[in-house]
Design a protein around this motif. Structure first.
Motif: not given
Length: 211
Positions: A5-10, A15-21
């Motif tokens: 998701x981050x690659x598609x929309x940096x 998405x950054x918040x979800x991955x951070x958790x």
């Protein structure tokens, strides 16, 4: 997949918040902080992202100054963000800045009059620090009014009733706390003490043994 998701929309802050958790739950705190920095950069809801990072600084890393800076930044971005006031108030309590904590609890409740956690935590401050039992009882009662499943608020009100020698109401609240959370050790021990004061020694021993 968050990486995809981050690659598609940096520029996707959520998405950054979800991955951070996920990083946080895996105790990869530096990676979590990196992702939250990017979440702050790209999200329109910067207040929420600052608070999330502040909670990691506070709870996982024990860095009170950085946590305080992030909670303050969250409030600067959204002055009506009740959760950030509550988070900062809890941190200020840990820093023994009780007057400032009280003001932040007041702000949290002003912006969210149904904020059970803020009522409960302000009640603890009124009771254990400021010695204002009347205000504490009112806050614990508001906490359970806002959230009838809030076992800790019942425990706190029951413990305060016990301190005030109101053993009947204490038992009602402690029983309710244990109905909601049967493994609540503090409630068992507090109820054992109430039973002891009432001369119901078998019940007191049973609770103390269970605990």
């Amino acid at each position: 997949d968050l990486n995809q998701a981050i690659e598609l929309d940096p520029a996707c802050g959520r998405a950054y918040k979800a991955r951070a958790m996920i990083w946080r739950d895996q105790r990869e705190y530096e990676s979590a902080l990196d992702d939250l920095r990017l979440a702050i950069e790209h999200s329109s809801n910067k207040a929420h992202m600052y608070e999330s990072r502040g909670l990691i600084y506070q709870k996982q890393l024990g860095d009170h100054e950085k946590a305080l800076a992030d909670f303050t930044a969250a409030i600067a971005h959204d002055s009506s963000y009740a959760s950030a006031y509550e988070s900062r108030a809890t941190l200020l309590r840990a820093m023994v800045r009780d007057d400032d904590a009280l003001e932040d609890f007041n702000q949290a409740i002003q912006h969210d009059p149904n904020y059970a956690l803020a009522y409960n935590n302000r009640g603890v401050l009124y009771w254990l620090v400021l010695g204002n039992t009347r205000a504490a009882l009112a806050d614990f009662s508001d906490a359970v009014r806002c959230d009838p499943s809030f076992s800790t608020a019942y425990l706190n009100r029951g413990s305060l009733y016990s301190e005030l020698q109101n053993h009947g109401d204490a038992l009602l609240d402690l029983n309710r706390a244990l109905e909601l959370d049967p493994k609540k050790l503090d409630a068992l021990l507090e109820r054992a003490d109430v039973y002891r004061r009432l001369g119901e020694l078998e019940k007191s021993i049973a609770d103390a043994t269970t605990a």
